[in-house]
Design a protein around this motif. Structure first.
Motif, PDB file in Angstrom:
ATOM      1  N   ARG A   1     -13.417  67.213  79.646  1.00  0.00           N
ATOM      2  CA  ARG A   1     -13.416  67.842  78.322  1.00  0.00           C
ATOM      3  C   ARG A   1     -12.051  67.701  77.662  1.00  0.00           C
ATOM      4  N   GLY A   2     -12.060  67.154  76.453  1.00  0.00           N
ATOM      5  CA  GLY A   2     -10.835  67.022  75.689  1.00  0.00           C
ATOM      6  C   GLY A   2     -10.413  68.329  75.061  1.00  0.00           C
ATOM      7  N   ASP A   3      -9.209  68.335  74.489  1.00  0.00           N
ATOM      8  CA  ASP A   3      -8.706  69.525  73.802  1.00  0.00           C
ATOM      9  C   ASP A   3      -7.823  69.075  72.643  1.00  0.00           C
TER      10      ASP A   3
ATOM     11  N   ALA B   1     -19.557  67.425  70.570  1.00  0.00           N
ATOM     12  CA  ALA B   1     -19.991  66.097  70.133  1.00  0.00           C
ATOM     13  C   ALA B   1     -20.482  66.109  68.689  1.00  0.00           C
ATOM     14  N   GLN B   2     -20.182  67.163  67.938  1.00  0.00           N
ATOM     15  CA  GLN B   2     -20.680  67.272  66.566  1.00  0.00           C
ATOM     16  C   GLN B   2     -20.149  66.169  65.659  1.00  0.00           C
ATOM     17  N   GLY B   3     -18.909  65.734  65.922  1.00  0.00           N
ATOM     18  CA  GLY B   3     -18.319  64.712  65.056  1.00  0.00           C
ATOM     19  C   GLY B   3     -18.923  63.342  65.247  1.00  0.00           C
ATOM     20  N   ARG B   4     -19.136  62.976  66.511  1.00  0.00           N
ATOM     21  CA  ARG B   4     -19.727  61.669  66.799  1.00  0.00           C
ATOM     22  C   ARG B   4     -20.101  61.599  68.267  1.00  0.00           C
TER      23      ARG B   4
ATOM     24  N   SER C   1     -17.122  63.436  70.305  1.00  0.00           N
ATOM     25  CA  SER C   1     -15.943  64.002  69.658  1.00  0.00           C
ATOM     26  C   SER C   1     -16.380  65.108  68.711  1.00  0.00           C
ATOM     27  N   GLY C   2     -15.535  66.120  68.588  1.00  0.00           N
ATOM     28  CA  GLY C   2     -15.900  67.247  67.732  1.00  0.00           C
ATOM     29  C   GLY C   2     -15.101  68.488  68.071  1.00  0.00           C
TER      30      GLY C   2
ATOM     31  N   GLU D   1     -11.875  62.966  60.347  1.00  0.00           N
ATOM     32  CA  GLU D   1     -11.211  64.238  60.063  1.00  0.00           C
ATOM     33  C   GLU D   1     -10.140  64.567  61.094  1.00  0.00           C
ATOM     34  N   GLY D   2     -10.044  63.751  62.140  1.00  0.00           N
ATOM     35  CA  GLY D   2      -8.943  63.945  63.082  1.00  0.00           C
ATOM     36  C   GLY D   2      -9.294  64.003  64.541  1.00  0.00           C
ATOM     37  N   ASP D   3     -10.564  64.234  64.892  1.00  0.00           N
ATOM     38  CA  ASP D   3     -10.923  64.331  66.307  1.00  0.00           C
ATOM     39  C   ASP D   3     -11.214  62.941  66.869  1.00  0.00           C
ATOM     40  N   PHE D   4     -10.132  62.174  66.991  1.00  0.00           N
ATOM     41  CA  PHE D   4     -10.194  60.818  67.527  1.00  0.00           C
ATOM     42  C   PHE D   4      -9.306  60.727  68.767  1.00  0.00           C
ATOM     43  N   ASP D   5      -8.023  61.062  68.600  1.00  0.00           N
ATOM     44  CA  ASP D   5      -7.095  61.101  69.729  1.00  0.00           C
ATOM     45  C   ASP D   5      -6.986  62.496  70.330  1.00  0.00           C
ATOM     46  N   LYS D   6      -7.866  63.372  69.949  1.00  0.00           N
ATOM     47  CA  LYS D   6      -7.962  64.713  70.523  1.00  0.00           C
ATOM     48  C   LYS D   6      -9.418  65.172  70.450  1.00  0.00           C
ATOM     49  N   ASN D   7      -9.736  66.195  71.231  1.00  0.00           N
ATOM     50  CA  ASN D   7     -11.085  66.787  71.200  1.00  0.00           C
ATOM     51  C   ASN D   7     -12.200  65.755  71.366  1.00  0.00           C
ATOM     52  N   ALA D   8     -12.014  64.833  72.300  1.00  0.00           N
ATOM     53  CA  ALA D   8     -13.085  63.903  72.681  1.00  0.00           C
ATOM     54  C   ALA D   8     -13.330  64.057  74.173  1.00  0.00           C
ATOM     55  N   SER D   9     -14.603  64.104  74.552  1.00  0.00           N
ATOM     56  CA  SER D   9     -14.990  64.412  75.929  1.00  0.00           C
ATOM     57  C   SER D   9     -15.970  63.379  76.459  1.00  0.00           C
ATOM     58  N   LEU D  10     -15.955  63.198  77.781  1.00  0.00           N
ATOM     59  CA  LEU D  10     -16.887  62.283  78.429  1.00  0.00           C
ATOM     60  C   LEU D  10     -18.107  63.037  78.911  1.00  0.00           C
ATOM     61  N   GLY D  11     -19.297  62.477  78.676  1.00  0.00           N
ATOM     62  CA  GLY D  11     -20.543  63.129  79.065  1.00  0.00           C
ATOM     63  C   GLY D  11     -21.449  62.212  79.863  1.00  0.00           C
TER      64      GLY D  11
END
Length: 304
Positions: A14-16, A244-247, A272-273, A279-289
């Motif tokens: 999980r990203g942050d 994952a709301q962003g993508r 990402s989301g 909007e910015g959740d590219f190098d942050k808040n991205a998680s592996l599922g």
């Protein structure tokens, strides 16, 4: 022992607000999952770096701490591992560079420059890797400076010609080149596609998984030239997943249908989301599922 029903969450890493896990590439070897991925980190001074990293697991629940296998250098930012193949008694991992010199968090998101290229690394043990080698996928006569921007490589042995290997990569849709020694390459054309392709063979067909602006789609072909869409867009539980709301993107599929105790296709992806990547959740808040299927049509995941 892998018990899919025991996995507590679809999120493996999980990203942050300072970390992103993206672009999974997975190998299952002798009872161990090797998960390679892009690791993005925002440092205290605001500089953003990308690495290729990996972690191991026996059960998809307990994972080793991520270990970086590429250098810290914004002029390179090695990332987006595609897959690992076995070639002449060693392992070969494909990946990209994603140069973003002087990149800081206040510029987020900033994408890789026109100098992005594709590479391979070699290993005897899946943990210690050689220095990256540039893939001259446009042929030996085309200088690196004239190859054009290319990202998201994936390697596959031809289903009809053993010893012939394809490299797929994002350029003008999906481009493809072939080689018989992973050194001298011949360009072979392009097809319309999203990014982060993963290609499997099934029933004398190629299945190409790719990522449009959101979700994962599948195309099929017998000859790598003519492609047909198959099924509907795969978005899994995205509508209920804030992470994952962003993508939802970068799906890679591992065929473990013949592995006793698993007998499924495993789908690894990143979400990402809650913001979109733009909007910015590219190098942050991205998680592996993770999710799984028996037929590549109906998908299940932890907590569904």
């Amino acid at each position: 022992m892998v018990k899919l029903a025991a996995i507590p969450s679809p999120v493996l890493f999980r990203g942050d607000g300072r970390t992103a896990y993206r672009d999974p590439a997975v190998l299952y070897d002798r009872g161990t999952f090797y998960l390679y991925f892009t690791l993005s980190e925002v440092e205290a001074d605001g500089k953003v770096y990308m690495y290729t990293a990996f972690a191991k697991s026996k059960d998809l629940i307990q994972w080793t701490a991520p270990k970086k296998i590429t250098v810290k250098d914004q002029n390179l930012d090695y990332s987006s591992p595609g897959n690992v193949i076995r070639y002449q008694n060693e392992w070969v991992l494909c990946l990209q560079t994603y140069p973003r010199p002087n990149y800081t968090a206040d510029q987020m998101p900033r994408y890789g420059s026109k100098d992005s290229r594709v590479f391979i690394m070699r290993s005897k043990n899946l943990e210690d890797w050689s220095q990256p080698e540039l893939l001259q996928v446009k042929g030996p006569s085309v200088p690196e400076a004239e190859m054009g921007r290319m990202i998201d490589p994936y390697l596959l042995e031809d289903k009809d010609e053993p010893g012939k290997y394809w490299c797929f990569y994002k350029q003008n849709g999906v481009s493809r080149s072939y080689s018989r020694d992973l050194k001298k390459w011949t360009f072979a054309g392009t097809a319309e596609s999203g990014e982060n392709v993963c290609v499997l063979t099934q029933n004398n067909e190629y299945l190409l998984f790719n990522s449009p602006p959101n979700g994962i789609s599948i195309k099929t072909s017998r000859d790598l030239k003519t492609w047909h869409d198959r099924g509907t867009l795969i978005t899994l539980g995205q509508e209920k997943w804030d992470w994952a709301q962003g993508r939802l993107s970068a799906g890679t599929v591992l065929d473990l249908t013949q592995v006793a105790g698993i007998n499924k296709y495993l789908l690894f992806f990143h979400g990402s989301g809650p913001l979109t990547e733009k909007e910015g959740d590219f190098d942050k808040n991205a998680s592996l599922g993770v999710a799984w299927s028996t037929d590549l049509c109906t998908w299940d995941w932890p907590g569904k």
